[in-house]
Design a protein around this motif. Sequence first.
Motif, PDB file in Angstrom:
ATOM      1  N   LYS A 209     -78.917 -27.311 -40.839  1.00  0.00           N
ATOM      2  CA  LYS A 209     -79.933 -26.645 -41.655  1.00  0.00           C
ATOM      3  C   LYS A 209     -81.183 -26.347 -40.832  1.00  0.00           C
ATOM      4  CE  LYS A 209     -78.646 -28.600 -46.163  1.00  0.00           C
ATOM      5  NZ  LYS A 209     -79.108 -29.485 -47.272  1.00  0.00           N
ATOM      6  N   ILE A 210     -81.596 -27.308 -40.031  1.00  0.00           N
ATOM      7  CA  ILE A 210     -82.786 -27.121 -39.201  1.00  0.00           C
ATOM      8  C   ILE A 210     -82.555 -26.015 -38.184  1.00  0.00           C
ATOM      9  CG2 ILE A 210     -84.218 -28.225 -37.431  1.00  0.00           C
ATOM     10  CD1 ILE A 210     -83.823 -30.867 -38.986  1.00  0.00           C
ATOM     11  N   TYR A 211     -81.393 -26.049 -37.543  1.00  0.00           N
ATOM     12  CA  TYR A 211     -81.074 -25.013 -36.558  1.00  0.00           C
ATOM     13  C   TYR A 211     -81.071 -23.632 -37.212  1.00  0.00           C
ATOM     14  CZ  TYR A 211     -78.703 -22.577 -32.753  1.00  0.00           C
ATOM     15  OH  TYR A 211     -78.393 -21.692 -31.746  1.00  0.00           O
ATOM     16  N   ALA A 212     -80.482 -23.532 -38.396  1.00  0.00           N
ATOM     17  CA  ALA A 212     -80.375 -22.243 -39.084  1.00  0.00           C
ATOM     18  C   ALA A 212     -81.755 -21.684 -39.428  1.00  0.00           C
ATOM     19  CB  ALA A 212     -79.533 -22.393 -40.348  1.00  0.00           C
ATOM     20  N   VAL A 213     -82.681 -22.553 -39.826  1.00  0.00           N
ATOM     21  CA  VAL A 213     -84.035 -22.105 -40.153  1.00  0.00           C
ATOM     22  C   VAL A 213     -84.718 -21.542 -38.912  1.00  0.00           C
ATOM     23  CG1 VAL A 213     -86.349 -22.893 -40.786  1.00  0.00           C
ATOM     24  CG2 VAL A 213     -84.372 -23.610 -42.126  1.00  0.00           C
ATOM     25  N   PHE A 214     -84.683 -22.275 -37.810  1.00  0.00           N
ATOM     26  CA  PHE A 214     -85.332 -21.805 -36.591  1.00  0.00           C
ATOM     27  C   PHE A 214     -84.661 -20.535 -36.063  1.00  0.00           C
ATOM     28  CE2 PHE A 214     -86.918 -26.307 -35.955  1.00  0.00           C
ATOM     29  CZ  PHE A 214     -88.246 -25.971 -36.212  1.00  0.00           C
ATOM     30  N   ASP A 215     -83.343 -20.493 -36.175  1.00  0.00           N
ATOM     31  CA  ASP A 215     -82.614 -19.304 -35.727  1.00  0.00           C
ATOM     32  C   ASP A 215     -83.058 -18.078 -36.517  1.00  0.00           C
ATOM     33  OD1 ASP A 215     -80.296 -18.132 -34.144  1.00  0.00           O
ATOM     34  OD2 ASP A 215     -79.598 -17.712 -36.169  1.00  0.00           O
ATOM     35  N   LYS A 216     -83.249 -18.245 -37.821  1.00  0.00           N
ATOM     36  CA  LYS A 216     -83.677 -17.142 -38.684  1.00  0.00           C
ATOM     37  C   LYS A 216     -85.045 -16.622 -38.266  1.00  0.00           C
ATOM     38  CE  LYS A 216     -84.541 -16.037 -43.566  1.00  0.00           C
ATOM     39  NZ  LYS A 216     -84.521 -16.577 -44.959  1.00  0.00           N
ATOM     40  N   PHE A 217     -85.913 -17.516 -37.793  1.00  0.00           N
ATOM     41  CA  PHE A 217     -87.265 -17.120 -37.418  1.00  0.00           C
ATOM     42  C   PHE A 217     -87.401 -16.853 -35.913  1.00  0.00           C
ATOM     43  CE2 PHE A 217     -87.937 -18.734 -41.631  1.00  0.00           C
ATOM     44  CZ  PHE A 217     -88.986 -17.968 -42.112  1.00  0.00           C
ATOM     45  N   GLY A 218     -86.251 -16.668 -35.236  1.00  0.00           N
ATOM     46  CA  GLY A 218     -86.280 -16.176 -33.862  1.00  0.00           C
ATOM     47  C   GLY A 218     -86.467 -17.205 -32.773  1.00  0.00           C
ATOM     48  N   ILE A 219     -86.253 -18.480 -33.081  1.00  0.00           N
ATOM     49  CA  ILE A 219     -86.376 -19.511 -32.059  1.00  0.00           C
ATOM     50  C   ILE A 219     -85.024 -19.724 -31.373  1.00  0.00           C
ATOM     51  CG2 ILE A 219     -86.823 -21.955 -31.604  1.00  0.00           C
ATOM     52  CD1 ILE A 219     -89.335 -20.406 -32.216  1.00  0.00           C
ATOM     53  N   GLU A 220     -85.032 -19.716 -30.049  1.00  0.00           N
ATOM     54  CA  GLU A 220     -83.812 -19.932 -29.260  1.00  0.00           C
ATOM     55  C   GLU A 220     -83.954 -21.243 -28.506  1.00  0.00           C
ATOM     56  OE1 GLU A 220     -81.124 -17.652 -25.860  1.00  0.00           O
ATOM     57  OE2 GLU A 220     -83.098 -16.863 -26.422  1.00  0.00           O
ATOM     58  N   PHE A 221     -82.993 -22.139 -28.678  1.00  0.00           N
ATOM     59  CA  PHE A 221     -83.010 -23.418 -27.980  1.00  0.00           C
ATOM     60  C   PHE A 221     -82.230 -23.304 -26.671  1.00  0.00           C
ATOM     61  CE2 PHE A 221     -83.745 -24.571 -32.430  1.00  0.00           C
ATOM     62  CZ  PHE A 221     -84.886 -25.342 -32.296  1.00  0.00           C
ATOM     63  N   LEU A 222     -82.771 -23.907 -25.619  1.00  0.00           N
ATOM     64  CA  LEU A 222     -82.212 -23.797 -24.276  1.00  0.00           C
ATOM     65  C   LEU A 222     -81.772 -25.165 -23.769  1.00  0.00           C
ATOM     66  CD1 LEU A 222     -85.073 -21.556 -22.844  1.00  0.00           C
ATOM     67  CD2 LEU A 222     -82.875 -20.780 -23.765  1.00  0.00           C
ATOM     68  N   PRO A 223     -80.927 -25.204 -22.725  1.00  0.00           N
ATOM     69  CA  PRO A 223     -80.539 -26.486 -22.129  1.00  0.00           C
ATOM     70  C   PRO A 223     -81.763 -27.243 -21.599  1.00  0.00           C
ATOM     71  CG  PRO A 223     -79.133 -24.702 -21.362  1.00  0.00           C
ATOM     72  CD  PRO A 223     -80.257 -24.059 -22.109  1.00  0.00           C
ATOM     73  N   ASP A 224     -81.605 -28.525 -21.363  1.00  0.00           N
ATOM     74  CA  ASP A 224     -82.684 -29.374 -20.827  1.00  0.00           C
ATOM     75  C   ASP A 224     -83.910 -29.368 -21.733  1.00  0.00           C
ATOM     76  OD1 ASP A 224     -81.123 -29.996 -18.545  1.00  0.00           O
ATOM     77  OD2 ASP A 224     -81.743 -28.113 -17.612  1.00  0.00           O
ATOM     78  N   GLU A 225     -83.661 -29.328 -23.038  1.00  0.00           N
ATOM     79  CA  GLU A 225     -84.693 -29.446 -24.062  1.00  0.00           C
ATOM     80  C   GLU A 225     -85.698 -28.297 -24.056  1.00  0.00           C
ATOM     81  OE1 GLU A 225     -86.317 -33.243 -25.045  1.00  0.00           O
ATOM     82  OE2 GLU A 225     -84.742 -34.326 -24.004  1.00  0.00           O
ATOM     83  N   GLY A 226     -85.303 -27.155 -23.564  1.00  0.00           N
ATOM     84  CA  GLY A 226     -86.170 -25.985 -23.600  1.00  0.00           C
ATOM     85  C   GLY A 226     -86.045 -25.228 -24.904  1.00  0.00           C
ATOM     86  N   MET A 227     -86.980 -24.326 -25.165  1.00  0.00           N
ATOM     87  CA  MET A 227     -86.916 -23.458 -26.330  1.00  0.00           C
ATOM     88  C   MET A 227     -87.865 -22.294 -26.104  1.00  0.00           C
ATOM     89  SD  MET A 227     -90.028 -24.341 -27.714  1.00  0.00           S
ATOM     90  CE  MET A 227     -89.855 -23.576 -29.297  1.00  0.00           C
ATOM     91  N   ARG A 228     -87.633 -21.187 -26.830  1.00  0.00           N
ATOM     92  CA  ARG A 228     -88.472 -20.006 -26.689  1.00  0.00           C
ATOM     93  C   ARG A 228     -88.231 -19.095 -27.892  1.00  0.00           C
ATOM     94  NH1 ARG A 228     -84.963 -17.247 -21.777  1.00  0.00           N
ATOM     95  NH2 ARG A 228     -83.135 -16.693 -23.035  1.00  0.00           N
ATOM     96  N   ILE A 229     -89.139 -18.117 -28.065  1.00  0.00           N
ATOM     97  CA  ILE A 229     -88.907 -17.089 -29.066  1.00  0.00           C
ATOM     98  C   ILE A 229     -87.940 -16.065 -28.492  1.00  0.00           C
ATOM     99  CG2 ILE A 229     -89.975 -15.194 -30.352  1.00  0.00           C
ATOM    100  CD1 ILE A 229     -92.467 -16.858 -30.626  1.00  0.00           C
ATOM    101  N   ARG A 230     -86.911 -15.744 -29.253  1.00  0.00           N
ATOM    102  CA  ARG A 230     -85.875 -14.842 -28.774  1.00  0.00           C
ATOM    103  C   ARG A 230     -86.458 -13.455 -28.513  1.00  0.00           C
ATOM    104  NH1 ARG A 230     -82.965 -15.350 -32.748  1.00  0.00           N
ATOM    105  NH2 ARG A 230     -81.655 -17.053 -32.057  1.00  0.00           N
ATOM    106  N   LYS A 231     -86.229 -12.926 -27.305  1.00  0.00           N
ATOM    107  CA  LYS A 231     -86.749 -11.614 -26.934  1.00  0.00           C
ATOM    108  C   LYS A 231     -85.784 -10.503 -27.330  1.00  0.00           C
ATOM    109  CE  LYS A 231     -89.565 -13.304 -23.092  1.00  0.00           C
ATOM    110  NZ  LYS A 231     -89.837 -13.219 -21.637  1.00  0.00           N
ATOM    111  N   GLN A 232     -84.516 -10.795 -27.343  1.00  0.00           N
ATOM    112  CA  GLN A 232     -83.532  -9.812 -27.786  1.00  0.00           C
ATOM    113  C   GLN A 232     -82.488 -10.524 -28.640  1.00  0.00           C
ATOM    114  OE1 GLN A 232     -81.628  -8.152 -24.383  1.00  0.00           O
ATOM    115  NE2 GLN A 232     -81.167 -10.112 -23.433  1.00  0.00           N
ATOM    116  N   ASP A 233     -81.912  -9.800 -29.549  1.00  0.00           N
ATOM    117  CA  ASP A 233     -81.032 -10.447 -30.512  1.00  0.00           C
ATOM    118  C   ASP A 233     -79.614 -10.548 -29.982  1.00  0.00           C
ATOM    119  OD1 ASP A 233     -80.548 -11.805 -32.801  1.00  0.00           O
ATOM    120  OD2 ASP A 233     -81.411 -10.304 -34.123  1.00  0.00           O
ATOM    121  N   VAL A 234     -79.440 -11.394 -28.959  1.00  0.00           N
ATOM    122  CA  VAL A 234     -78.129 -11.742 -28.439  1.00  0.00           C
ATOM    123  C   VAL A 234     -77.990 -13.250 -28.582  1.00  0.00           C
ATOM    124  CG1 VAL A 234     -76.601 -11.785 -26.437  1.00  0.00           C
ATOM    125  CG2 VAL A 234     -78.122  -9.829 -26.802  1.00  0.00           C
TER     126      VAL A 234
END
Length: 218
Positions: A50-75
């Motif tokens: 549920k948490i992942y789905a919420v952030f995904d909906k609002f454009g947050i992309e989680f990266l390896p090694d505990e990184g994260m960013r706002i998605r720049k393109q919808d891939v």
Amino acid sequence: MNITGRQIRAARGLLGWKMEELADKANLTRITIRQIENETVQPQEKSMAKIYAVFDKFGIEFLPDEGMRIRKQDVRSYSGKAGYRQFLDHVYETLKKGGNIRQFNFGDMRYLPNEEAFVADHFLRMGTISGLDARVIETGDETKHKLQYCTYRKLDKKFKDMSPWYLYGEYLTLSLYETGGKREFITIRSKLLTERYLKEFDIFWNMSTPDKKKKGSK
């Protein structure tokens, strides 16, 4: 992909959300969010989804090694069991008010035996959507129990080695890797691509044979 409490805190900070806002959007309690962020409990898989789905909906992309960013393109990429669940959640969120699904050589039963619980729940919720036009082309009898919301057709087996793909709304999903219960998908949002694949699907749809059972009881 598994996400950590620190990633969740960072994602909230990036969006300017308080714990209460994330809890409300994810339909969880503030206490649950605090415990997950502080990593004082082993979170349930459903809660993390549920948490992942919420952030995904609002454009947050989680990266390896505990990184994260706002998605720049919808891939988007999805891998493993957790990724498959995230993919199904995105399909539902995209189409819960209606839309199109086109599955080419991409039968649902390919994955159901490995993910029985949440895939079955996904099928049930998809069956409640009004205005959903879901069509499936298979090259064999892969789907024994047809889904009520899908219409099926069979294509000549000479096409069985063609790449499987799944289209929903303006998203095109390609299967990059499959073996046993493991899988990896990539989803691209592109109106141009989906229009082209819809035309290709229509060509094969007209070449295929209507399934005698049409829609099923599940």
